[in-house]
Design a protein around this motif. Structure first.
Motif, PDB file in Angstrom:
ATOM      1  N   ALA A  12      57.957  11.630  39.648  1.00  0.00           N
ATOM      2  CA  ALA A  12      58.346  12.989  39.275  1.00  0.00           C
ATOM      3  C   ALA A  12      59.857  13.192  39.394  1.00  0.00           C
ATOM      4  O   ALA A  12      60.435  13.965  38.647  1.00  0.00           O
ATOM      5  N   VAL A  13      60.490  12.486  40.307  1.00  0.00           N
ATOM      6  CA  VAL A  13      61.928  12.607  40.511  1.00  0.00           C
ATOM      7  C   VAL A  13      62.692  11.927  39.382  1.00  0.00           C
ATOM      8  O   VAL A  13      63.626  12.476  38.819  1.00  0.00           O
ATOM      9  N   ILE A  14      62.289  10.713  39.022  1.00  0.00           N
ATOM     10  CA  ILE A  14      63.078   9.933  38.060  1.00  0.00           C
ATOM     11  C   ILE A  14      62.677  10.150  36.605  1.00  0.00           C
ATOM     12  O   ILE A  14      63.312   9.626  35.707  1.00  0.00           O
ATOM     13  N   SER A  15      61.670  10.955  36.361  1.00  0.00           N
ATOM     14  CA  SER A  15      61.198  11.147  34.986  1.00  0.00           C
ATOM     15  C   SER A  15      62.239  11.795  34.077  1.00  0.00           C
ATOM     16  O   SER A  15      62.192  11.642  32.858  1.00  0.00           O
ATOM     17  N   SER A  16      63.203  12.490  34.668  1.00  0.00           N
ATOM     18  CA  SER A  16      64.223  13.160  33.858  1.00  0.00           C
ATOM     19  C   SER A  16      65.402  12.252  33.507  1.00  0.00           C
ATOM     20  O   SER A  16      66.261  12.624  32.714  1.00  0.00           O
TER      21      SER A  16
END
Length: 120
Positions: free
Chosen positions: A99-103
């Motif tokens: 969820a942190v690196i998905s952006s």
């Protein structure tokens, strides 16, 4: 603050921000590690290593030292060696929650051949 860790939690990585892009490299080492690199300076990354310690590996020109947890084997980060005269540290974003690196936008780097980004 963003915190990532290896599978067993022995190695923790803390960064204050995410980079706009991450790099997936296809060189002989990176493609085997299947890492997703985010680039920082030494002062931007806090690395904590537990009792199990780290193992390091240098290949070829020995400008980079790849580090993995000695317990679970996760490739957590790499550092520049003194030979490189750089303070670059690359964290493996796969150690952080999805969820942190998905952006973070992933760029593909041809480290095996042309030394150019393939998505330019």
């Amino acid at each position: 603050m963003y915190t990532g860790e290896c599978h067993c939690g022995n190695v923790q990585l803390k960064i204050s921000h995410l980079t706009k892009t991450a790099t997936r490299c296809n060189c002989s080492v990176c493609r085997r590690y299947a890492a997703l690199w985010g680039y920082f300076t030494e002062s931007e990354v806090e690395i904590t290593v537990g009792k199990s310690g780290l193992e390091s590996y240098e290949h070829g020109d020995r400008y980079i030292s790849f580090h993995r947890c000695q317990n679970c084997g996760c490739m957590t980060h790499y550092t520049s060696t003194p030979k490189a005269q750089s303070d670059r540290v690359a964290v493996n974003y796969h150690m952080f929650p999805m969820a942190v690196i998905s952006s973070v936008h992933v760029r593909h780097f041809d480290g095996a051949d042309s030394w150019k980004f393939l998505d330019e």
